[in-house]
Scaffold this active site. Structure first.
Site, short mmCIF file in Angstrom:
data_model
loop_
_atom_site.label_atom_id
_atom_site.label_comp_id
_atom_site.label_asym_id
_atom_site.label_seq_id
_atom_site.Cartn_x
_atom_site.Cartn_y
_atom_site.Cartn_z
N HIS A 62 0.86 -1.20 0.00
CA HIS A 62 0.00 0.00 0.00
C HIS A 62 0.89 1.24 0.00
O HIS A 62 0.66 2.15 -0.77
CB HIS A 62 -0.93 -0.01 1.22
CG HIS A 62 -1.82 1.19 1.32
ND1 HIS A 62 -2.87 1.28 2.18
CD2 HIS A 62 -1.80 2.38 0.66
CE1 HIS A 62 -3.47 2.46 2.04
NE2 HIS A 62 -2.83 3.14 1.14
N GLU A 115 0.90 7.96 -3.77
CA GLU A 115 1.66 7.57 -2.57
C GLU A 115 2.94 8.40 -2.45
O GLU A 115 3.30 8.83 -1.37
CB GLU A 115 1.98 6.07 -2.62
CG GLU A 115 0.76 5.19 -2.39
CD GLU A 115 0.14 5.36 -1.01
OE1 GLU A 115 0.84 5.28 0.00
OE2 GLU A 115 -1.08 5.60 -0.94
N HIS A 119 3.21 10.81 0.64
CA HIS A 119 4.10 10.31 1.70
C HIS A 119 5.59 10.47 1.35
O HIS A 119 6.38 10.92 2.16
CB HIS A 119 3.81 8.82 1.97
CG HIS A 119 2.40 8.56 2.38
ND1 HIS A 119 1.93 8.81 3.64
CD2 HIS A 119 1.34 8.08 1.68
CE1 HIS A 119 0.64 8.48 3.72
NE2 HIS A 119 0.26 8.03 2.53
P1 5GP Z 1 -2.97 6.79 2.00
O1 5GP Z 1 -3.43 7.88 1.10
O2 5GP Z 1 -2.97 7.18 3.43
O3 5GP Z 1 -1.70 6.21 1.52
O4 5GP Z 1 -4.01 5.63 1.90
C1 5GP Z 1 -5.34 5.83 1.98
C2 5GP Z 1 -5.96 5.73 0.64
O5 5GP Z 1 -5.30 4.79 -0.20
C3 5GP Z 1 -7.40 5.30 0.79
O6 5GP Z 1 -8.20 6.25 0.19
C4 5GP Z 1 -7.43 3.99 0.05
O7 5GP Z 1 -8.64 3.82 -0.60
C5 5GP Z 1 -6.29 4.13 -0.91
N1 5GP Z 1 -5.79 2.86 -1.41
C6 5GP Z 1 -5.44 1.74 -0.76
N2 5GP Z 1 -5.11 0.79 -1.62
C7 5GP Z 1 -5.26 1.32 -2.85
C8 5GP Z 1 -5.09 0.81 -4.15
O8 5GP Z 1 -4.69 -0.33 -4.38
N3 5GP Z 1 -5.37 1.69 -5.15
C9 5GP Z 1 -5.78 2.97 -4.95
N4 5GP Z 1 -6.02 3.74 -5.99
N5 5GP Z 1 -5.95 3.46 -3.75
C10 5GP Z 1 -5.69 2.64 -2.70
#
Ligand code: 5GP
Length: 224
Positions: A62, A115, A119
């Site tokens: 992720h 990402e 981050h």
């Molecule tokens: P962060 O932005 O904190 O890294 O993660 C949260 C977001 O990442 C959430 O909105 C979640 O839906 C998204 N997310 C998690 N896995 C995936 C993925 O495989 N694809 C996409 N597009 N978004 C993801």
């Protein structure tokens, strides 16, 4: 008196600039390397189902998140180089397609961009874009969570449940470090969603993840 006042004003201004600089370029204590179980992602997405009706059956990346102990969701969206696909060598891109796919909508590049911009920019002083993705790929390769759990007879099952410690224990034995489990709620069931590994400030040494909250530890966990 006037000199004292202007010195004080200068110091306050200097501190304000320093504070803004630190906040925008990212200040963090450690990294969370987050791997997700795609079927759980897709199961809890009620409004927009995943584009692939048959989610992958292995843990995928992720993200790699510079984090603070006082607030694990910070920092984010720092000033820094914005993601460009050309920043990644083709050999790395093809590996990331396997380890770090967009399991929700299938747009891998957009997911990596999101990402990195959210981050990766906050730890750019330590890892530039190429290094950020290379290091994540190496972390993913170093421990195969799906295999570790399988070897402990923890495999997806529609009704069987596990205690938090049942799942953590084989991972801890294999890696030598305590991971963090994160769950998603689906009606009354707590589903295993993510396994987090923690790394030191330089993203080199794996450390215990024992200072942030994960799944409800007193409740059974389903892995489907
Ligand atoms: P962060 O932005 O904190 O890294 O993660 C949260 C977001 O990442 C959430 O909105 C979640 O839906 C998204 N997310 C998690 N896995 C995936 C993925 O495989 N694809 C996409 N597009 N978004 C993801």
């Amino acid at each position: 008196m006037a000199i004292l006042n202007s010195t004080l004003a200068f110091l306050v201004l200097a501190f304000a600039f320093f504070f803004c600089y630190v906040m925008s370029s990212g200040s963090y204590d450690y990294f969370q390397f987050v791997q997700q179980w795609p079927p759980t992602n897709c199961r809890v997405r009620i409004k927009r189902p995943c584009s692939n009706p048959r989610p992958l059956q292995y843990f995928t990346i992720h993200g790699l998140w510079p984090s603070n102990y006082s607030n694990p969701t910070m920092p984010s969206n720092c000033n820094g180089t914005q993601f460009k696909m050309q920043n990644l060598f083709p050999y790395l891109r093809s590996r990331l397609k396997m380890s770090w796919p967009d399991v929700e909508s299938g747009n891998d590049t957009k997911f990596w961009e999101g990402e990195w911009n959210k981050h990766g920019t906050c730890s750019e002083r330590i890892l530039n874009i190429m290094q950020y993705f290379q290091r994540s790929q190496a972390m993913w390769k170093s421990h195969n969570i799906t295999e570790i759990l399988k070897n402990a007879s923890i495999v997806p099952h529609p009704t069987q449940t596990w205690k938090y410690s049942d799942i953590v224990s084989p991972i801890k034995s294999a890696t030598g470090r305590t991971p963090l489990l994160r769950c998603k709620q689906d009606k009354s069931t707590q589903l295993l969603h993510e396994v987090v590994f923690c790394y030191d400030y330089n993203a080199i040494k794996q450390i215990d993840c024992n200072r942030t909250a994960g799944c409800g530890k007193q409740r059974d966990i389903s892995f489907q």
